[in-house]
Structures are given as C-alpha cells and as structure tokens.
Scaffold this motif. Structure first.
Motif, PDB file in Angstrom:
ATOM      1  N   ILE A 151       0.853  -1.178   0.000  1.00  0.00           N
ATOM      2  CA  ILE A 151       0.000   0.000   0.000  1.00  0.00           C
ATOM      3  C   ILE A 151       0.892   1.233   0.000  1.00  0.00           C
ATOM      4  CG2 ILE A 151      -1.915  -1.150   1.169  1.00  0.00           C
ATOM      5  CD1 ILE A 151      -1.078   0.247   3.732  1.00  0.00           C
ATOM      6  N   SER A 152       0.359   2.334  -0.480  1.00  0.00           N
ATOM      7  CA  SER A 152       1.157   3.559  -0.573  1.00  0.00           C
ATOM      8  C   SER A 152       1.272   4.269   0.765  1.00  0.00           C
ATOM      9  CB  SER A 152       0.572   4.504  -1.617  1.00  0.00           C
ATOM     10  OG  SER A 152      -0.748   4.879  -1.258  1.00  0.00           O
ATOM     11  N   GLN A 153       0.200   4.190   1.564  1.00  0.00           N
ATOM     12  CA  GLN A 153       0.214   4.856   2.864  1.00  0.00           C
ATOM     13  C   GLN A 153      -0.878   4.295   3.754  1.00  0.00           C
ATOM     14  OE1 GLN A 153      -0.729   9.006   2.663  1.00  0.00           O
ATOM     15  NE2 GLN A 153      -2.707   8.686   1.744  1.00  0.00           N
ATOM     16  N   ALA A 154      -0.680   4.482   5.040  1.00  0.00           N
ATOM     17  CA  ALA A 154      -1.710   4.147   6.022  1.00  0.00           C
ATOM     18  C   ALA A 154      -1.960   5.431   6.803  1.00  0.00           C
ATOM     19  CB  ALA A 154      -1.239   3.035   6.945  1.00  0.00           C
ATOM     20  N   LYS A 155      -3.147   5.982   6.653  1.00  0.00           N
ATOM     21  CA  LYS A 155      -3.473   7.255   7.305  1.00  0.00           C
ATOM     22  C   LYS A 155      -4.539   7.022   8.357  1.00  0.00           C
ATOM     23  CE  LYS A 155      -4.963  11.943   6.476  1.00  0.00           C
ATOM     24  NZ  LYS A 155      -5.542  12.890   5.548  1.00  0.00           N
ATOM     25  N   VAL A 156      -4.247   7.460   9.594  1.00  0.00           N
ATOM     26  CA  VAL A 156      -5.168   7.272  10.714  1.00  0.00           C
ATOM     27  C   VAL A 156      -5.717   8.625  11.149  1.00  0.00           C
ATOM     28  CG1 VAL A 156      -5.438   6.405  13.069  1.00  0.00           C
ATOM     29  CG2 VAL A 156      -3.897   5.228  11.480  1.00  0.00           C
ATOM     30  N   THR A 157      -7.035   8.707  11.252  1.00  0.00           N
ATOM     31  CA  THR A 157      -7.715   9.882  11.791  1.00  0.00           C
ATOM     32  C   THR A 157      -8.672   9.399  12.885  1.00  0.00           C
ATOM     33  OG1 THR A 157      -9.436   9.735  10.099  1.00  0.00           O
ATOM     34  CG2 THR A 157      -7.573  11.195   9.632  1.00  0.00           C
ATOM     35  N   ALA A 158      -9.280  10.332  13.578  1.00  0.00           N
ATOM     36  CA  ALA A 158     -10.196   9.976  14.662  1.00  0.00           C
ATOM     37  C   ALA A 158     -11.546  10.640  14.456  1.00  0.00           C
ATOM     38  CB  ALA A 158      -9.618  10.393  16.012  1.00  0.00           C
ATOM     39  N   ALA A 159     -12.596   9.901  14.776  1.00  0.00           N
ATOM     40  CA  ALA A 159     -13.939  10.472  14.773  1.00  0.00           C
ATOM     41  C   ALA A 159     -14.012  11.529  15.873  1.00  0.00           C
ATOM     42  CB  ALA A 159     -14.974   9.378  15.002  1.00  0.00           C
ATOM     43  N   SER A 160     -15.010  12.351  15.808  1.00  0.00           N
ATOM     44  CA  SER A 160     -15.185  13.420  16.787  1.00  0.00           C
ATOM     45  C   SER A 160     -15.168  12.868  18.214  1.00  0.00           C
ATOM     46  CB  SER A 160     -16.506  14.139  16.529  1.00  0.00           C
ATOM     47  OG  SER A 160     -16.695  15.162  17.470  1.00  0.00           O
ATOM     48  N   GLY A 161     -14.310  13.434  19.054  1.00  0.00           N
ATOM     49  CA  GLY A 161     -14.214  13.041  20.451  1.00  0.00           C
ATOM     50  C   GLY A 161     -13.379  11.806  20.707  1.00  0.00           C
ATOM     51  N   GLN A 162     -12.799  11.193  19.667  1.00  0.00           N
ATOM     52  CA  GLN A 162     -12.033   9.958  19.840  1.00  0.00           C
ATOM     53  C   GLN A 162     -10.530  10.155  19.648  1.00  0.00           C
ATOM     54  OE1 GLN A 162     -13.704   7.286  21.023  1.00  0.00           O
ATOM     55  NE2 GLN A 162     -15.439   8.685  20.964  1.00  0.00           N
ATOM     56  N   GLY A 163     -10.088  11.372  19.495  1.00  0.00           N
ATOM     57  CA  GLY A 163      -8.684  11.643  19.217  1.00  0.00           C
ATOM     58  C   GLY A 163      -7.813  11.862  20.429  1.00  0.00           C
ATOM     59  N   SER A 164      -8.389  11.703  21.623  1.00  0.00           N
ATOM     60  CA  SER A 164      -7.600  11.885  22.843  1.00  0.00           C
ATOM     61  C   SER A 164      -8.051  10.867  23.886  1.00  0.00           C
ATOM     62  CB  SER A 164      -7.756  13.310  23.381  1.00  0.00           C
ATOM     63  OG  SER A 164      -9.111  13.539  23.727  1.00  0.00           O
ATOM     64  N   LEU A 165      -7.247  10.746  24.926  1.00  0.00           N
ATOM     65  CA  LEU A 165      -7.552   9.821  26.020  1.00  0.00           C
ATOM     66  C   LEU A 165      -7.484  10.557  27.346  1.00  0.00           C
ATOM     67  CD1 LEU A 165      -5.421   6.739  24.929  1.00  0.00           C
ATOM     68  CD2 LEU A 165      -7.908   6.801  25.124  1.00  0.00           C
ATOM     69  N   MET A 166      -8.467  10.298  28.192  1.00  0.00           N
ATOM     70  CA  MET A 166      -8.481  10.842  29.548  1.00  0.00           C
ATOM     71  C   MET A 166      -8.771   9.688  30.509  1.00  0.00           C
ATOM     72  SD  MET A 166      -8.073  14.199  29.397  1.00  0.00           S
ATOM     73  CE  MET A 166      -8.862  15.045  30.723  1.00  0.00           C
ATOM     74  N   VAL A 167      -8.029   9.651  31.597  1.00  0.00           N
ATOM     75  CA  VAL A 167      -8.265   8.674  32.655  1.00  0.00           C
ATOM     76  C   VAL A 167      -8.335   9.447  33.961  1.00  0.00           C
ATOM     77  CG1 VAL A 167      -7.343   6.676  33.881  1.00  0.00           C
ATOM     78  CG2 VAL A 167      -7.088   6.841  31.403  1.00  0.00           C
ATOM     79  N   ARG A 168      -9.476   9.340  34.621  1.00  0.00           N
ATOM     80  CA  ARG A 168      -9.711  10.081  35.864  1.00  0.00           C
ATOM     81  C   ARG A 168      -9.387  11.566  35.705  1.00  0.00           C
ATOM     82  NH1 ARG A 168      -7.732   6.238  40.890  1.00  0.00           N
ATOM     83  NH2 ARG A 168      -8.837   4.367  40.245  1.00  0.00           N
ATOM     84  N   ALA A 169      -9.854  12.129  34.631  1.00  0.00           N
ATOM     85  CA  ALA A 169      -9.692  13.550  34.307  1.00  0.00           C
ATOM     86  C   ALA A 169      -8.238  13.951  34.069  1.00  0.00           C
ATOM     87  CB  ALA A 169     -10.316  14.436  35.379  1.00  0.00           C
ATOM     88  N   ASN A 170      -7.392  12.965  33.764  1.00  0.00           N
ATOM     89  CA  ASN A 170      -5.990  13.215  33.457  1.00  0.00           C
ATOM     90  C   ASN A 170      -5.700  12.794  32.027  1.00  0.00           C
ATOM     91  OD1 ASN A 170      -4.510  13.889  36.150  1.00  0.00           O
ATOM     92  ND2 ASN A 170      -6.012  12.317  36.625  1.00  0.00           N
ATOM     93  N   PRO A 171      -5.013  13.646  31.275  1.00  0.00           N
ATOM     94  CA  PRO A 171      -4.730  13.299  29.883  1.00  0.00           C
ATOM     95  C   PRO A 171      -3.662  12.215  29.773  1.00  0.00           C
ATOM     96  CG  PRO A 171      -3.698  15.380  30.455  1.00  0.00           C
ATOM     97  CD  PRO A 171      -4.518  14.966  31.639  1.00  0.00           C
TER      98      PRO A 171
END
Length: 181
Positions: A44-64
């Motif tokens: 394949i020429s490339q593998a491009k990853v994006t995130a749906a709205s609200g799925q591009g970050s992680l929080m655990v117990r209000a900590n990034p």
C-alpha cells in the motif's frame, strides 16, 4: 467538618494523579510474521489514521494520556506504519492505500480493574475504489488501584496492547488479506 475540608484535597490527589505519556509502540513480531506468511500481498502507498469526533484523545480520571508521537491517531498510525513496513508492504507508488478512522478510544481506571476499548474502521482503496471496509474492535481488562498515581500509569501502559490486538484483528481478517492480493 473542618478536618474533612482539610482532607478533601488530599483524597482528590490520591484519586487522580497527573497526566501520563504512554510508551512508544514496539512492532509486534507475531503481527509482522502474520503478514509475511501470506504472500504475495500487494503493498500500500500509505496508512493514514484519523479519529472520529471526540475519539482523538484519552483521559483517565480527568488526566490526559498522551503519546510520544504527539496525538493518539499519530500513535496508531506509527504502529501500523512500522508493522506494514517491516512486512515489506509499504511502497509510496503503490495503487492502494489504507484509511483508518478511530471510532472508539476509551480507557477507564476503576478501583479494582481498568477497562479499555479501541475500535477502528479500516478501508482499503485501490485506484480510489474501496475494496475492503470493516470495523474491528478490541477490549482489555487489567489490574487497577484506588490510588491515581498507580491506576493512571497502569491504564496508559494498557494502550499499546490494545493497539497490538487491533492490528492483529485486522491482519487476521481473510477479507483484508484478500484485498491486498
């Protein structure tokens, strides 16, 4: 009551923690071997990853929870790119590409156990026509703690195994393999 008010900040500190950076993803030998053992696959020429709205970050117990590669989609993209490259399946002039959309991306750190869910929609395009389109989801459970300084790093450490399992689910799909032939 005054003693309770004085202890409240201490209790909050014990329950939380601080932001954590997960470790760099290490390519999984079994995943790479799975791809190498099913030749002949077209690169394949490339593998491009994006995130749906609200799925591009992680929080655990209000900590990034952050990635050493910058963003969470970039973290998954780096993992995918490394494994495809090691399997000899990346070529910038190839007519097909892989687009990935993170649709679920969650880590929780309960008192006794933590839970993680990672799901992504994978689409292989060949000459701009979709030849493969599927969503894969993986889950995980691990030991957690009441104390944030233990629970939050445990959650961050559980993310790379989720990524590994997600990529394994993709590489194990006979329809994905067929799309690369």
């Amino acid at each position: 009551m005054k003693k309770f008010l004085m202890l409240a900040p201490l209790v909050l500190l014990l329950l939380q923690g601080c932001g954590v950076t997960m470790t760099q993803y290490e390519p999984n030998f079994d995943n790479v071997q799975r791809l190498k053992q099913t030749p002949p696959l077209q690169p394949i020429s490339q593998a491009k990853v994006t995130a749906a709205s609200g799925q591009g970050s992680l929080m655990v117990r209000a900590n990034p929870i952050s990635s050493p590669t910058g963003s969470i989609p970039a973290h998954v993209q780096a993992a995918l790119t490394q494994e495809l490259s090691l399997a000899g399946l990346l070529n910038q002039s190839a007519p097909q590409r892989l687009d990935v959309l993170l649709v679920k991306n969650e880590l929780t750190a309960g008192v006794g156990s933590g839970h993680g869910i990672l799901a992504a929609r994978f689409t292989v395009f060949k000459d701009d026509a979709a030849v493969y389109d599927a969503t894969k989801e993986v889950t995980s459970v691990w030991s957690s703690s009441f104390f944030g300084p233990i629970a939050i790093p445990n959650a961050a450490n559980a993310y790379n195994p989720l990524v590994r399992d997600l990529l394994k689910a993709l590489y194990s799909d006979p329809l994905f393999i067929q799309a690369l032939k």
